[in-house]
Scaffold this motif. Structure first.
Motif, PDB file in Angstrom:
ATOM      1  N   HIS A   1       0.785   3.452  -2.576  1.00 18.00           N
ATOM      2  CA  HIS A   1      -0.162   4.457  -3.073  1.00 18.00           C
ATOM      3  C   HIS A   1       0.486   5.751  -3.564  1.00 18.00           C
ATOM      4  CE1 HIS A   1      -3.928   2.429  -2.453  1.00 18.00           C
ATOM      5  NE2 HIS A   1      -3.636   2.128  -1.209  1.00 18.00           N
TER       6      HIS A   1
ATOM      7  N   ASP B   1       0.805  -1.221   0.000  1.00 16.34           N
ATOM      8  CA  ASP B   1       0.000   0.000   0.000  1.00 16.34           C
ATOM      9  C   ASP B   1       0.847   1.285   0.000  1.00 16.34           C
ATOM     10  OD1 ASP B   1      -1.753  -2.259   1.334  1.00 16.34           O
ATOM     11  OD2 ASP B   1      -3.144  -0.752   0.578  1.00 16.34           O
TER      12      ASP B   1
ATOM     13  N   ASP C   1      -1.277  -2.302  -4.329  1.00 12.17           N
ATOM     14  CA  ASP C   1      -1.633  -0.894  -4.130  1.00 12.17           C
ATOM     15  C   ASP C   1      -0.404   0.015  -4.235  1.00 12.17           C
ATOM     16  OD1 ASP C   1      -4.250  -1.621  -3.977  1.00 12.17           O
ATOM     17  OD2 ASP C   1      -4.634  -0.796  -1.986  1.00 12.17           O
TER      18      ASP C   1
HETATM   19 MN   LIG Z   1      -4.645   0.324  -0.223  1.00 12.52          MN
END
Ligand SMILES: [Mn+2]
Length: 209
Positions: free
Chosen positions: A11, A9, A37
């Protein structure tokens, strides 16, 4: 045996990824497991994917798919298009300079993402598993989207499950699983968390600034 270094994650937060990587004293046979992600929300999704690919020049790397890559790759479907548009996709489009350029630029990367990575001791997966089903019966959507049903019940796998997707203030740790998404990309002050799993079963958490 190698150590595993799990990161999830990111991002689009390239700066936090670089900062985290700079804090990890790697060994040549470390295996990096990136758990999905990479894109959306943060300012530099393209840079994040370039950077995780670059890590393979020095280390064995495993690249898993996250819910955001899943939504992007299924965005010809109305529902997933909605998710992409409303959960940070426009920032990804901006970082690549156009929607069409995303897949074109990193086709090999997107085409080769795996749903999970299984070792003797660990299962690495973006979101988790449906605890009522064996690993080979899991749906793709559960592997990238499941939350509470997985997190707050026991699973029957002998492996410890390392997961992201659901954010916690501190790493989530119980008997059979560890969650390491601390909200990077979603909250300005959130840390990106790396988890180092060594040969002796030790778990070490490293946070970006
Ligand atoms: Mn996520």
């Amino acid at each position: 045996m190698s150590r595993y270094i799990a990161i999830t994650d990111i991002h689009g937060e390239l700066g936090k990824l670089e900062n985290l990587l700079s804090k990890i004293e790697t060994k040549p046979d470390d295996i990096f497991v990136f758990m999905g992600d990479y894109i959306d929300r943060g300012p530099d999704s393209k840079g994040v994917i370039d950077r995780v690919i670059k890590q393979s020049e020095t280390h064995k790397c495993i690249y898993l798919i996250g819910s955001h890559e899943y939504a992007f790759l299924h965005s010809d479907d109305e529902y997933f298009h909605y998710l992409f548009e409303n959960y940070g996709g426009p920032q990804t489009v901006k970082s690549y300079g156009g929607f069409e350029k995303i897949y074109k630029t990193h086709k090999d990367f997107f085409d080769n993402l795996k749903f999970y990575y299984l070792t003797d001791k660990y299962l690495f997966v973006h979101a988790g598993i449906n605890p009522e089903l064996p690993l080979e019966k899991q749906s793709e959507r559960d592997l990238v989207y499941i939350r509470g049903k997985f997190i707050y019940s026991k699973h029957n796998l002998p492996q410890k499950i390392i997961f992201g997707h659901t954010e916690f203030e501190k790493p989530y740790i119980d008997e059979g699983k560890i969650g390491i998404d601390l909200g990077c990309g979603k909250y300005k002050n959130a840390h990106l968390c790396g988890l180092i799993l060594d040969e002796n079963g030790n778990e070490k958490f490293i946070l970006s600034d």
